[in-house]
Structure formats: C-alpha cells, structure tokens
Design an enzyme around this catalytic site. Structure first.
Site, short mmCIF file in Angstrom:
data_model
loop_
_atom_site.label_atom_id
_atom_site.label_comp_id
_atom_site.label_asym_id
_atom_site.label_seq_id
_atom_site.Cartn_x
_atom_site.Cartn_y
_atom_site.Cartn_z
CG HIS A 191 -1.85 -1.13 1.31
ND1 HIS A 191 -2.08 -2.00 0.29
CD2 HIS A 191 -2.61 -1.57 2.34
CE1 HIS A 191 -2.93 -2.93 0.67
NE2 HIS A 191 -3.27 -2.70 1.90
CG HIS A 209 -7.96 -7.79 8.67
ND1 HIS A 209 -8.89 -6.89 8.21
CD2 HIS A 209 -6.75 -7.31 8.30
CE1 HIS A 209 -8.26 -5.90 7.59
NE2 HIS A 209 -6.96 -6.13 7.62
CG ASP A 268 -2.95 -8.71 3.99
OD1 ASP A 268 -4.16 -8.46 4.10
OD2 ASP A 268 -2.09 -8.15 4.71
CG HIS A 288 -5.67 -1.61 9.12
ND1 HIS A 288 -5.35 -1.07 7.89
CD2 HIS A 288 -5.59 -2.96 8.95
CE1 HIS A 288 -5.07 -2.03 7.04
NE2 HIS A 288 -5.21 -3.18 7.66
CG ASP A 293 -3.39 -6.27 9.58
OD1 ASP A 293 -2.79 -7.31 9.27
OD2 ASP A 293 -4.10 -5.63 8.79
CE1 TYR A 304 1.83 -4.45 9.33
CE2 TYR A 304 0.64 -3.41 11.13
CZ TYR A 304 0.67 -4.26 10.05
OH TYR A 304 -0.49 -4.93 9.69
FE1 FEO Z 1 -4.98 -5.24 6.89
FE2 FEO Z 1 -2.49 -7.55 6.90
O1 FEO Z 1 -4.03 -6.73 6.27
#
Ligand code: FEO
Length: 403
Positions: A28, A82, A86, A148, A167, A195
């Site tokens: 991202h 989540h 990914d 998030h 995450d 991160y």
């Molecule tokens: Fe918000 Fe590791 O994906």
C-alpha cells in the site's frame, strides 16, 4: 501436497500454519524491505479451528503446513479476524477444499467477505464479547473496529492465553524464526515502528482505547499471535509500551526537515535551517526526498516535534516528490507538530504557499516566516533560514530527547 512445509508449535493446542513471503517489497505504498509473513493458526480443539488464511498465492503452503498435523478436511471452523485479502485471499479456495461446518467473522467482516468473494455460503457474524465453544475449549471475540478496517476483530483463547490480534502488533518481517525472542530487539522495534507509522498512525485514538481493553485481558504473560511477523511470546509488554508511546504521538525535540531540490538551492536552505535548529537547542533530521522514501519519513514522524518542508517551484507547483510525501503524510494524520515551509523559485514561486496550505490542513502550527529564495539563496536568505531553524529549535528544546 508438499511435505517440506511444517506447522510450528505455539502452545499445546495452537500451531502456526502461515506462509512466508520473502519477496514482498511494497505494501500500500510503503516499503517492506524485509518481506513479510501471512500468519494463520490452527487450534487443535475438539472442533479444529483455523484462524485466518493467507494471501491467495500462498494457499498451498498454508494447507501443506496444516497437513503436517491433520487432514485439512478435519477443520470444523474457520474464523476470519480480518477480511483484507492478504488474510482472506485464499479463503474461498480453502473453504472449497476443507468444507468447514461454519465460517465466522465480525458483523462487518461477514459483509466485507461477501462483497469481496460473493461466496455461496453463509458467513456467521459474531458480536463483540461473544463466546464460541470449540468443545473442550472456548474462544471469545473482541471487536476492534477500524483497527485497521471496519471488520477487524481479535479472537482470544483463554485456556491457553493466546490472543489472535490480526494486523495489530504486527510487522512486515519475513524470517524462519517464528517468535519475538528469537529475533534481534533492534529489528523488532524498527519494523514495528515502521508498521505502526505507515498503517496505524491515523488510528492513534482507537489504538489507545484498544490498549485499555487489551490490558483488561491480562495477557502480558501469554501469547499474542499476530497476522504478520513474529508471535509475541516473551516481549509483549515491550510492544505494548511502544504502542502506548506511539499512539500518544508525544513530540520530542526532533525536527524533521524534508525537501527536494533541482539545483541544490532548496537543499542549501534546508542545511541552513538544520544548523539553526541545532543552535536553537533541538535535533534536526534532514530528509532529502531523492534519498528518503515516504515510508521512512512517516516513521520519523512518530516522535517528531516539528515538520519543515522545502520545495522548489516547478511548473507553478510544488515539486512532485514533495506533493507525494505531503499527500501521504496528510492521510497518516501526524499530530502535535509545529512547522514551516521554504524553497527556491525562478519566477512565479507558488510552491511555498502551497506547502503552507497543506501544513495548515494537517493542523501543523506554522511558526516564523516561511522563506523563499529566488534562483539561488543569497547570504541574507540563508541567514533567514538559519533564524527560522533557530526559532524552531528554541521552541522544541524544552521537550524530551528521542527515546
Ligand atoms: Fe490489513 Fe495484513 O491486512
């Protein structure tokens, strides 16, 4: 199915069955120089449960690790903490291969998974505080909305004190080691900060609220099983303290001076500002954008007290690299900053005003007079830069130094 991918034991009944992505270098828009992992976990309860899956290309690796323990067809439940791809990218294929009795997600997660994959089966929505029996053990769910994503949640296995935190508390770090105490502390802090800055900084307020909830779980002696990077087995209290500090965004006496330059004019202004900051009593971190990526600028903002931005005027606008970083930083919402703008120009000189406008939009308190220099800064203009730096330095010098 490949036989060389093995599960890694976490506790008596919990195993890591994720995948290692040694090649990922971007996520991202921020750099992931050390690669990453997509962590998935198997709970060997009466009802065997898979927590999260992995990015789509890594499905076989994950199922091979599962197969090193059990027949993947014996998985009864899948819990999706989540829905970002990914962690959910391989979910449709895993469902097809495993045929679990039920798939669980938060209310928002059920909606997000449906919108991503148009699954032809129900995703069971669970609520904050709800408990699910796995037969001989129970898991409970903790909604972490906007940490998030709107769907994000934690799953807690009280019997073995394991918090599956998706995450949150993660980092992008590919390694053969699975646990925090097997990895150098400096690397852990560096990657965790990167991160947090590049993903969680705009969510600092909900992070602070979450830390209170996590404190109530009393898991400091337990395991925190993240979705990326190492599993916290020994040092969770350390990452908890770091999160508390980063979420507070308490400014230190560090001024970040970011800039780009075409013929070294704006660069020489930045250097004069840096000297002034030091003379005023604070620390200056100069970040020329031809040498520094936005990832690193964001990370430096975690504890900065000031942000000074220099841009030459180029086609009536700020320089593209400066616009890039400011757009990125604006979205990350760094707080508690003072700042200023500076830059060289040839004839129109709009860039400094444009930078000031963005800094105001970021709620940066502008101090002193922004400095503009025509073509090449003369002694007087460099002295103005030095004075601006000194003013910033004097305003920051009472703050604590960088930890
Ligand atoms: Fe918000 Fe590791 O994906």
């Amino acid at each position: 199915m490949s036989e060389h991918f093995k599960a890694a034991k976490v506790t008596d009944h919990v195993y890591w069955v994720g995948a290692i992505d040694w090649s990922l270098r971007e996520f991202h828009g921020h750099l992931t120089n050390r690669g990453t992992t997509y962590n998935a976990y198997l709970i060997l309860a009466d009802k065997i449960t898979l927590i999260d899956t992995v990015k789509s290309p890594f499905k076989e690796e994950m199922l091979s690790r599962v197969a090193s323990l059990i027949d993947p067809g014996d998985i009864t439940y899948i819990i999706s903490n989540h829905s970002e791809m990914d962690h959910s990218g391989s979910l449709p294929e895993v469902i097809q291969a495993v045929k679990p009795e039920k798939v669980f997600a938060s209310v928002m997660g059920a909606d997000a998974l449906a919108a991503h994959f148009r699954l032809d089966r129900e995703i069971v929505a669970v609520k904050d505080g709800e408990t699910l029996s796995l037969g001989n053990m129970n898991v409970s769910f903790l909604e972490t909305r906007m940490l998030h994503w709107p769907d994000s949640m934690f799953t807690y296995l009280a019997e073995e004190s394991v918090l599956f935190s998706q995450d949150v508390f993660s980092m992008h770090l590919a390694s053969t080691e699975r646990f925090d105490d097997e990895i150098d502390d400096a690397i852990l802090e560096d990657e965790a900060a990167k991160y947090f800055a590049n993903i969680l900084m705009p969510l600092s307020t909900p992070v602070t609220r979450l830390l209170e909830k996590v404190g109530n779980l009393d898991i400091t002696g337990g395991i925190v099983a993240t979705d990326h990077g190492p599993i916290w087995r020994k040092g969770f209290s350390k990452i908890l303290a770091l999160y508390s500090r980063w979420a507070a965004q308490k400014p230190t006496k560090k001024a970040v001076v970011l800039y780009d330059t075409m013929y070294e004019s704006t660069a020489s202004m930045a250097r004069a500002i840096g000297e002034g900051i030091r003379a005023g009593g604070a620390d200056a971190k100069l970040m020329p954008l031809r040498a520094c990526h936005r990832t690193d600028v964001a990370t430096e903002m975690l504890d900065a007290g000031a942000l000074l931005v220099g841009s030459p005027t180029f086609n009536n606008s700020m320089f593209p690299t400066v616009a890039d970083v400011l757009t990125y930083l604006k979205g990350l919402k760094p707080r508690n900053l003072i700042g200023a703008a500076f830059g060289s120009y040839g004839w129109s000189g709009e860039a400094v005003g444009q930078v000031e406008e963005i800094l105001r939009g970021m709620k940066v308190e502008l101090v002193g007079e922004s400095v503009k220099a025509r073509y090449v800064p003369n002694d007087e203009e460099l002295a103005q830069c030095y004075s601006l730096g000194m003013l910033v330095g004097e305003k920051l010098k009472g703050l604590q130094g960088q930890p």
